[in-house]
Scaffold this motif. Structure first.
Motif, PDB file in Angstrom:
ATOM      1  N   MET A   1       1.011  -1.277   0.185  1.00 54.53           N
ATOM      2  CA  MET A   1       0.064   0.123   0.201  1.00 54.53           C
ATOM      3  C   MET A   1       1.046   1.227   0.114  1.00 54.53           C
ATOM      4  O   MET A   1       1.682   1.431   0.557  1.00 54.53           O
ATOM      5  N   ALA A   2       0.744   2.131  -1.000  1.00 55.65           N
ATOM      6  CA  ALA A   2       1.541   3.373  -1.041  1.00 55.65           C
ATOM      7  C   ALA A   2       0.629   4.446  -0.546  1.00 55.65           C
ATOM      8  O   ALA A   2      -0.641   4.671  -0.713  1.00 55.65           O
ATOM      9  N   VAL A   3       1.243   5.354   0.291  1.00 54.56           N
ATOM     10  CA  VAL A   3       0.687   6.491   0.603  1.00 54.56           C
ATOM     11  C   VAL A   3       1.132   7.682   0.009  1.00 54.56           C
ATOM     12  O   VAL A   3       2.149   7.999  -0.091  1.00 54.56           O
ATOM     13  N   ILE A   4       0.273   8.529  -0.672  1.00 56.68           N
ATOM     14  CA  ILE A   4       0.581   9.665  -1.351  1.00 56.68           C
ATOM     15  C   ILE A   4       0.175  10.820  -0.625  1.00 56.68           C
ATOM     16  O   ILE A   4      -1.078  10.961  -0.538  1.00 56.68           O
ATOM     17  N   ILE A   6      -0.672  14.549  -0.709  1.00 60.00           N
ATOM     18  CA  ILE A   6      -1.101  15.529  -1.398  1.00 60.00           C
ATOM     19  C   ILE A   6      -1.175  17.083  -0.757  1.00 60.00           C
ATOM     20  O   ILE A   6      -0.776  17.985  -1.363  1.00 60.00           O
ATOM     21  N   ARG A   8      -3.559  19.554  -0.724  1.00 61.17           N
ATOM     22  CA  ARG A   8      -4.184  20.590  -1.813  1.00 61.17           C
ATOM     23  C   ARG A   8      -5.502  21.058  -1.524  1.00 61.17           C
ATOM     24  O   ARG A   8      -6.406  20.061  -1.263  1.00 61.17           O
TER      25      ARG A   8
ATOM     26  N   GLN B  16      -4.801  13.021 -11.170  1.00 62.84           N
ATOM     27  CA  GLN B  16      -3.504  13.493 -11.614  1.00 62.84           C
ATOM     28  C   GLN B  16      -2.290  12.886 -11.082  1.00 62.84           C
ATOM     29  O   GLN B  16      -1.331  12.884 -11.300  1.00 62.84           O
ATOM     30  N   TYR B  17      -2.779  12.060 -10.136  1.00 65.93           N
ATOM     31  CA  TYR B  17      -1.626  11.218  -9.291  1.00 65.93           C
ATOM     32  C   TYR B  17      -1.931   9.485  -9.612  1.00 65.93           C
ATOM     33  O   TYR B  17      -1.096   9.077  -9.912  1.00 65.93           O
ATOM     34  N   VAL B  18      -3.333   9.313  -9.592  1.00 68.36           N
ATOM     35  CA  VAL B  18      -3.642   7.830 -10.182  1.00 68.36           C
ATOM     36  C   VAL B  18      -4.588   8.026 -11.358  1.00 68.36           C
ATOM     37  O   VAL B  18      -5.719   7.884 -10.923  1.00 68.36           O
ATOM     38  N   VAL B 112      -3.054   4.047  -1.728  1.00 69.40           N
ATOM     39  CA  VAL B 112      -3.216   3.372  -3.070  1.00 69.40           C
ATOM     40  C   VAL B 112      -2.616   1.834  -3.037  1.00 69.40           C
ATOM     41  O   VAL B 112      -1.534   1.817  -2.524  1.00 69.40           O
ATOM     42  N   GLU B 113      -3.171   0.995  -3.467  1.00 66.40           N
ATOM     43  CA  GLU B 113      -2.714  -0.167  -3.588  1.00 66.40           C
ATOM     44  C   GLU B 113      -2.594  -0.884  -5.178  1.00 66.40           C
ATOM     45  O   GLU B 113      -3.454  -0.275  -5.885  1.00 66.40           O
ATOM     46  N   CYS B 115      -0.558  -1.234  -7.427  1.00 64.86           N
ATOM     47  CA  CYS B 115       0.074  -0.201  -8.350  1.00 64.86           C
ATOM     48  C   CYS B 115       0.618  -1.182  -9.222  1.00 64.86           C
ATOM     49  O   CYS B 115       1.572  -1.873  -9.079  1.00 64.86           O
ATOM     50  N   ILE B 119       2.901   5.905 -10.590  1.00 64.94           N
ATOM     51  CA  ILE B 119       2.044   6.849 -10.350  1.00 64.94           C
ATOM     52  C   ILE B 119       2.653   8.103 -10.250  1.00 64.94           C
ATOM     53  O   ILE B 119       3.701   8.393 -10.074  1.00 64.94           O
TER      54      ILE B 119
END
Lengths: 214, 130
Positions: A1-4, A6, A8, B16-18, B112-113, B115, B119
């Protein structure tokens, strides 16, 4: 699991377009005014009276915002000033990118004053900066003197309040001192004008303020 | 307010990210929403669920960090929590009040998983023109 990450603002896209609009208008020396109100308060009529009073001395352009029809732009065009109609086709407010598109259709170099008539709605337009220098809320006497308290966001965001249809005061329960007290309670900096687009009362004072560049 | 329009704005930021389900699946979206931002959170959840169908955020949970309103009176400098959008100082009853907090409407982060493609970093997120 990736945490992005943001972090914004949801409305940042609108804010970016608004600042571009603001810079564009400043470059051309244009005073841009965003007029907001509920439907039927008399925004378009007020613009018509303003054009009658000022068009011989001030170069004015108008951007009209509506859900449907070009009726308002057609009314304005009768006064011989450039008018562009934005149709939101369901959107309840104008956004800055729509104003930018409409401004592309105008010869900004030939304008001193740009009046933007927003979609009739006392709620949503409050949250959307269009790049205007001034925001004016129009409220008619037939709507009641409690509306500033019920829609504080809109009245707080404005620099002026035009109270329209003062000729109808003898026939409606609206109490003008209460309305103005309520409005100033929400926003003590509001400049208030009392007008009638039917009798032309108060239009000269409103136009004088509109053209002042301070 | 118009929660569907807000949900669509959130999805534009997410995209814009995914950009698509091929790039991953968004499991949660953490947002910060102020109590005075004029947003009905339950309406936003409903509209987000509808608007996200078919996107990378289809099925994602909205995790909302609520921010209470906070205001400062310019006259007496009292800081208080307003009960509503009518900002009156409870100490001196003045109405020259600035909203310090409670107007936020932000997307904070995504989980997000799955992937399967790079990204986006979200650079150049604002389109250059209209």
């Amino acid at each position: 699991m990736a945490v992005i990450t943001i972090e914004r603002k949801v409305l940042e896209r609108n804010d970016v377009f608004a600042e571009r609009n603001r810079a564009l208008f400043a470059r051309h020396g244009i005073l841009a005014v965003n007029m907001v109100s509920s439907p039927g308060s008399g925004k378009t009529s007020l613009i018509e009276r303003t054009l009658e009073h000022l068009r011989s001395s001030v170069r004015i352009g108008v951007i009209e915002g509506d859900v449907q029809t070009t009726l308002d732009a057609e009314r304005i065009a009768c006064y011989g000033v450039p008018a562009v109609q934005i149709l939101t086709q369901g959107g309840c407010h104008l956004e800055a990118h729509l104003v930018a598109q409409a401004a592309d259709s105008l010869d900004l170099g030939s304008l001193d004053l740009l009046i933007i008539e927003n979609v009739g709605n006392l709620v949503c337009p409050a949250g959307y900066d269009l790049g205007e220098a001034r925001r004016v809320v129009v409220l008619s006497t037939t709507e009641g003197d409690d509306k500033p308290l019920k829609y504080p966001g809109m009245f707080r965001s404005a620099s002026a309040l035009v109270i329209n249809k003062i000729d109808l005061l003898p026939y409606v329960p609206c109490r003008l001192p209460d309305l103005e007290q309520n409005a100033l309670q929400i926003n003590p900096t509001l400049k208030i004008f009392e007008v009638s687009c039917t009798t032309r009362a108060g239009i000269a004072d409103w136009c004088h303020w509109l053209c002042a560049r301070s | 307010m118009h929660e569907l329009s807000i949900a669509q704005d959130v999805l534009q930021i997410i995209a814009q990210y995914v950009p698509s389900p091929d790039h991953g699946r968004v499991r949660s979206v953490r947002m910060r929403i102020g109590a005075l931002a004029g947003v009905m959170t339950e309406s936003l959840r409903f509209c987000f669920a509808v608007a996200s169908e078919g996107t990378a955020a289809d099925g994602a949970q909205l995790e909302i960090e609520a921010v209470p309103g906070r205001a400062r009176c310019r006259a007496c400098q009292d800081i208080f929590q307003p009960r509503d959008c009518i900002l009156i100082c409870p100490r001196c009853h003045g109405n020259c009040v600035d909203l310090v907090a409670g107007n936020e409407l932000q997307v904070l982060e995504l989980e997000v998983e799955e992937c399967t493609a790079a990204i986006s970093s979200g650079e150049n997120a604002i389109p250059p023109g209209c």
